[in-house]
Design a protein around this motif. Structure first.
Motif, mmCIF file in Angstrom:
data_model
loop_
_atom_site.group_PDB
_atom_site.id
_atom_site.type_symbol
_atom_site.label_atom_id
_atom_site.label_comp_id
_atom_site.label_asym_id
_atom_site.label_seq_id
_atom_site.Cartn_x
_atom_site.Cartn_y
_atom_site.Cartn_z
ATOM 1 N N UNK A 84 3.784 11.839 -11.204
ATOM 2 C CA UNK A 84 5.169 11.695 -12.838
ATOM 3 C C UNK A 84 5.244 10.047 -11.434
ATOM 4 N N UNK A 85 5.232 9.949 -9.585
ATOM 5 C CA UNK A 85 4.899 8.503 -9.329
ATOM 6 C C UNK A 85 4.508 7.343 -9.900
ATOM 7 N N UNK A 86 2.605 7.810 -11.271
ATOM 8 C CA UNK A 86 2.269 6.806 -10.922
ATOM 9 C C UNK A 86 2.639 6.971 -12.711
ATOM 10 N N UNK A 87 2.890 7.682 -13.492
ATOM 11 C CA UNK A 87 3.865 7.656 -14.615
ATOM 12 C C UNK A 87 5.032 6.667 -14.110
ATOM 13 N N UNK A 99 -5.307 10.054 -14.229
ATOM 14 C CA UNK A 99 -5.254 8.245 -14.376
ATOM 15 C C UNK A 99 -6.073 7.856 -15.201
ATOM 16 N N UNK A 100 -6.292 8.774 -16.461
ATOM 17 C CA UNK A 100 -7.616 8.389 -17.142
ATOM 18 C C UNK A 100 -6.908 6.443 -18.324
ATOM 19 N N UNK A 101 -7.711 6.212 -18.688
ATOM 20 C CA UNK A 101 -7.661 5.206 -19.933
ATOM 21 C C UNK A 101 -6.288 5.790 -21.059
ATOM 22 N N UNK A 102 -6.310 6.672 -21.917
ATOM 23 C CA UNK A 102 -5.593 7.678 -23.040
ATOM 24 C C UNK A 102 -4.471 7.763 -22.017
ATOM 25 N N UNK A 103 -3.790 8.980 -20.811
ATOM 26 C CA UNK A 103 -3.184 8.650 -20.170
ATOM 27 C C UNK A 103 -1.816 7.806 -20.577
ATOM 28 N N UNK A 104 -2.635 6.662 -19.251
ATOM 29 C CA UNK A 104 -1.834 5.347 -19.206
ATOM 30 C C UNK A 104 -1.257 4.501 -20.281
ATOM 31 N N UNK A 130 -13.706 4.627 -10.125
ATOM 32 C CA UNK A 130 -14.323 6.135 -9.220
ATOM 33 C C UNK A 130 -15.020 6.290 -10.777
ATOM 34 N N UNK A 131 -16.107 7.319 -10.041
ATOM 35 C CA UNK A 131 -16.936 7.952 -11.318
ATOM 36 C C UNK A 131 -15.821 7.870 -12.525
ATOM 37 N N UNK A 132 -16.623 8.218 -14.206
ATOM 38 C CA UNK A 132 -16.522 8.091 -14.516
ATOM 39 C C UNK A 132 -15.254 9.610 -15.332
ATOM 40 N N UNK A 133 -16.034 10.309 -14.146
ATOM 41 C CA UNK A 133 -15.169 12.128 -15.061
ATOM 42 C C UNK A 133 -12.981 12.031 -14.268
ATOM 43 N N UNK A 134 -13.300 11.257 -12.864
ATOM 44 C CA UNK A 134 -12.266 11.399 -11.896
ATOM 45 C C UNK A 134 -10.999 11.149 -12.408
ATOM 46 N N UNK A 135 -11.182 9.585 -13.663
ATOM 47 C CA UNK A 135 -9.969 9.247 -14.035
ATOM 48 C C UNK A 135 -9.275 10.478 -14.389
ATOM 49 N N UNK A 136 -9.464 11.102 -16.125
ATOM 50 C CA UNK A 136 -9.396 11.710 -16.253
ATOM 51 C C UNK A 136 -8.123 12.776 -15.126
ATOM 52 N N UNK A 137 -9.416 14.039 -14.356
ATOM 53 C CA UNK A 137 -8.800 15.124 -13.218
ATOM 54 C C UNK A 137 -7.610 14.519 -12.604
ATOM 55 N N UNK A 184 0.668 -0.919 -0.292
ATOM 56 C CA UNK A 184 0.134 -0.229 0.189
ATOM 57 C C UNK A 184 0.526 1.233 -0.017
ATOM 58 N N UNK A 185 0.197 2.642 -1.104
ATOM 59 C CA UNK A 185 1.129 3.435 -1.165
ATOM 60 C C UNK A 185 -0.235 4.478 -0.944
ATOM 61 N N UNK A 186 -0.053 5.901 -0.519
ATOM 62 C CA UNK A 186 -0.240 6.578 -0.612
ATOM 63 C C UNK A 186 0.103 8.176 -1.335
ATOM 64 N N UNK A 187 -0.881 8.192 -2.202
ATOM 65 C CA UNK A 187 -0.132 9.765 -2.834
ATOM 66 C C UNK A 187 -1.859 10.709 -3.202
ATOM 67 N N UNK A 188 -0.855 11.770 -2.985
ATOM 68 C CA UNK A 188 -2.221 12.502 -3.425
ATOM 69 C C UNK A 188 -2.730 13.367 -4.650
ATOM 70 N N UNK A 189 -3.307 12.503 -5.144
ATOM 71 C CA UNK A 189 -3.296 12.451 -6.959
ATOM 72 C C UNK A 189 -3.426 13.916 -7.388
#
Length: 404
Positions: free
Chosen positions: A80-83, A106-111, A96-103, A68-73
């Motif tokens: 950057x840690x996620x990247x 961590x959305x699909x297109x980015x990752x 999460x709700x559909x609008x949250x990952x992009x904000x 487990x890690x804690x990140x304030x996304x």
């Protein structure tokens, strides 16, 4: 003996509550390396009836075999840690709700842009499309909007529907997520590329009612007024699939074929004329016979103890079992014989006993290697593996990108 079936698979889990954590836990049981990312305050499930700071039995029950890690996304440094993590991951689970990952970046297109082989699972309540996709939702809401709550047939004294428990839509969705990931991993072995997978509480709750929901040219969905299997009307008509009170407790019987129903009637010594001649189920005579047999069976079951009935049913080949509380089963000989209890130590909970991995494989065994992580337990370990120095980790903490 080899490692788990998913040994070498790396999973990054952005999850809360039940569905996605349940999926990640089972994948971890099968050998996957799972890193769970939580916000600085932790998964909300940590705070559901805490027995210690940031620890609850609900969280413990869903998060073994994870680091487990804690990140304030919301902070770019955390993103950057996620990247840095994603290029070496096989799977990302987002709950999460559909609008949250992009904000949160961590959305699909980015990752997927960072890792074309990535399998990205997005679990939502109502789906990613449609007028209600924006709504947050939990198992209770999914049960309500899909009819599952009414199908379950539970209601309070005022007739207000009550949810099926445990949170069946959540837990079943977790299993669907794990199934989808295994299938997507297999597909990637054939094609070399990853894909996006969508799962929903909406879809799961409908799938659990698959025959009720179905419509054909000759068979319509069951009407709103149809009696559920747990309603008093249905119970009065179904003597062969129900729970009976006995002399000392209760016993369940489940006879779904004509042969089994005949065996049960003979075993309890109550005549059922439906085994002697054909009577239309919905005819006046059929209803009268069904109710009369049920009433006679109820009286008959009260004459013996549960153990006495089980002995009789075992001899007759009738499916039956005692009604027990779940807490009785930690020491149950049948449960223990099938290795369905696992024990481990946890820093806050001490000695823990819980349901063991339910899938057992002889060549690639499922195991419990890690206790559920304390909040941020593996921050330094994971960041160090990514190449962050001690000074850089301290700076991330000072910025609030990584929780202390």
């Amino acid at each position: 003996m080899s490692g788990g079936a998913l040994d070498g698979v790396r999973i990054l889990e952005f999850s809360e509550m039940i569905a996605a954590p349940f999926a990640g836990m089972h994948l971890g049981d099968m050998g996957a390396e799972v890193i769970k990312v939580e916000p600085p305050e932790g998964d909300p499930w940590r705070h559901s009836i805490e027995f210690a700071p940031n620890e609850s039995r609900t969280f413990l029950s869903l998060n073994r075999n994870k680091r487990g890690i804690t990140l304030d996304l919301k902070r770019p440094e955390a993103q950057e840690v996620v990247r840095r993590l994603v290029p070496d991951m096989d799977v990302v689970i987002v709950n999460y709700r559909p609008d949250v990952p992009k904000r949160l970046g961590i959305d699909y297109e980015t990752l997927a842009g960072l890792n074309p082989r990535l399998i990205y699972v997005q679990n939502t309540a109502m789906g990613a499309r449609g007028d209600h996709s924006h709504r947050p939702g939990y198992d209770l809401i999914a049960q309500a909007v899909t009819g599952l709550m009414l199908t379950g047939g539970r209601a309070d004294a005022d007739g207000v529907p009550m949810p099926v428990t445990p949170a069946i839509g959540d837990y079943a969705t977790g299993l669907f997520i794990a199934l989808a990931i295994c299938a997507a991993l297999y597909s990637r072995e054939q094609t070399g590329v990853g894909q996006k997978v969508d799962t929903t509480l909406l879809g799961t709750s409908l799938a659990l009612q698959i025959s009720t929901f179905m419509r054909t040219d000759v068979v319509a969905p069951l009407s709103e007024g149809s009696a559920s299997s747990s309603s008093p009307e249905a119970r009065a008509l179904n003597a062969y699939y129900r729970v009976y009170r006995t002399k000392d407790s209760m016993v369940a019987v489940a006879c779904l074929t004509p042969t089994l129903r005949r065996k049960m009637a003979e075993a309890i010594g109550v005549r059922d004329v439906r085994h002697e001649r054909k009577i239309a189920r919905d005819s006046a005579e059929g209803l009268e016979v069904a109710k009369a047999f049920t009433l006679a069976a109820i009286e008959r079951f009260l004459e013996r103890t549960t153990d006495e009935w089980l002995e009789a049913f075992d001899a007759a080949g009738v499916p039956a079992g005692p009604v027990r509380t779940v807490t009785e089963l930690l020491d149950d000989p049948q449960v223990l014989a099938n290795e369905l209890v696992v024990h481990f130590d946890h820093p806050a909970a001490g000695a823990v006993s819980m349901v063991a991995p339910v899938i057992q494989m002889d060549r690639t065994p499922t195991t419990v290697r890690l206790a559920p992580p304390t909040l941020g337990q593996h921050n330094e370990e994971v960041l160090s593996e990514l190449g962050y120095s001690a000074q850089e980790i301290a700076a991330l903490r000072d910025l609030g990108a990584v929780a202390h």
